[in-house]
Design a protein around this motif. Structure first.
Motif, PDB file in Angstrom:
ATOM      1  N   UNK A  83      31.911  39.401  38.605  1.00  0.00           N
ATOM      2  CA  UNK A  83      33.271  39.222  39.125  1.00  0.00           C
ATOM      3  C   UNK A  83      34.025  40.555  39.216  1.00  0.00           C
ATOM      4  N   UNK A  84      33.808  41.440  38.260  1.00  0.00           N
ATOM      5  CA  UNK A  84      34.457  42.758  38.295  1.00  0.00           C
ATOM      6  C   UNK A  84      33.908  43.588  39.453  1.00  0.00           C
ATOM      7  N   UNK A  85      32.601  43.521  39.655  1.00  0.00           N
ATOM      8  CA  UNK A  85      31.999  44.251  40.781  1.00  0.00           C
ATOM      9  C   UNK A  85      32.559  43.728  42.102  1.00  0.00           C
ATOM     10  N   UNK A  86      32.619  42.413  42.263  1.00  0.00           N
ATOM     11  CA  UNK A  86      33.142  41.821  43.499  1.00  0.00           C
ATOM     12  C   UNK A  86      34.616  42.165  43.703  1.00  0.00           C
ATOM     13  N   UNK A  87      35.396  42.117  42.628  1.00  0.00           N
ATOM     14  CA  UNK A  87      36.820  42.453  42.736  1.00  0.00           C
ATOM     15  C   UNK A  87      36.992  43.921  43.110  1.00  0.00           C
ATOM     16  N   UNK A 141      46.758  39.977  44.264  1.00  0.00           N
ATOM     17  CA  UNK A 141      47.051  38.559  44.500  1.00  0.00           C
ATOM     18  C   UNK A 141      46.132  37.943  45.546  1.00  0.00           C
ATOM     19  N   UNK A 142      45.444  38.775  46.324  1.00  0.00           N
ATOM     20  CA  UNK A 142      44.509  38.274  47.335  1.00  0.00           C
ATOM     21  C   UNK A 142      43.188  37.820  46.710  1.00  0.00           C
ATOM     22  N   UNK A 143      42.944  38.235  45.470  1.00  0.00           N
ATOM     23  CA  UNK A 143      41.713  37.837  44.779  1.00  0.00           C
ATOM     24  C   UNK A 143      41.798  36.370  44.347  1.00  0.00           C
TER      25      UNK A 143
END
Length: 189
Positions: A164-168, A127-129
């Protein structure tokens, strides 16, 4: 103790052992107290302070006499303590994973509570993403969609999906490392 002069730091930079000794005695007690507050372990605090002063002496040519040595020392001790705690937490996790695979009697109620707690923590961290990043991550990792399928569904490029997946993943890994350090400090020190 408050501020050693620029001249003293310049002498240390030039290899003056007496000036270094002056720095050590001026700050060692305050740094030890600060380290103890961070880790609640006198042994770990002493190790951190010694390591910081050793690194200062070894890398003395990089010292900048115009900067605050006090702030530098406190930051170095904080980083050193966090690195020590991180290693300890990772070692504890390694031991736990080894013991977890041993055929021991299991407490299924305790395991269920632990699994539920872990799921709540995962949900909070997710939820912080940012919303879009969370959606992309969940589509990939939970629903198992490919980058191409996600890109088509959301009308974005495959590169955006990958980014976005890498950053997440990076963010989640950092949060889990911080949590592991916190739990180690909370439960074991």
């Amino acid at each position: 103790m408050s501020q050693l002069g620029v001249e003293c730091i310049s002498k240390i930079k030039d290899g003056d052992a007496i000036a270094f000794q002056e720095l050590f005695y001026a700050y060692k007690d305050a740094l030890f107290g600060y380290a103890c507050k961070l880790c609640r372990s006198p042994e770990m605090a002493e190790e951190a302070v010694q390591e910081v002063f050793m690194k200062i002496w070894i890398n003395r040519q990089q010292l900048d006499p115009s900067l605050s040595i006090r702030a530098y020392l406190h930051t170095a001790v904080r980083h050193c303590i966090f690195n020590i705690l991180k290693k300890a937490a990772l070692d504890a996790n390694l031991r736990q994973s080894v013991f977890h695979h041993q055929p021991l009697a299991a407490n299924t109620t305790e395991d269920a509570v632990y699994a539920a707690d872990l799921q709540r923590v995962k949900s909070r961290v997710l939820d912080m993403l940012p919303p879009q990043r969370k959606l992309i991550f969940c589509l990939s990792r939970i629903e198992g969609l490919s980058h191409e399928e996600i890109a088509l569904r959301l009308g974005i490029s495959k590169n955006t999906v990958k980014d976005q997946i890498v950053k997440a993943s990076r963010f989640l890994r950092q949060q889990i490392e911080h949590l592991a350090i916190f739990l180690f400090v909370y439960f074991f020190l």
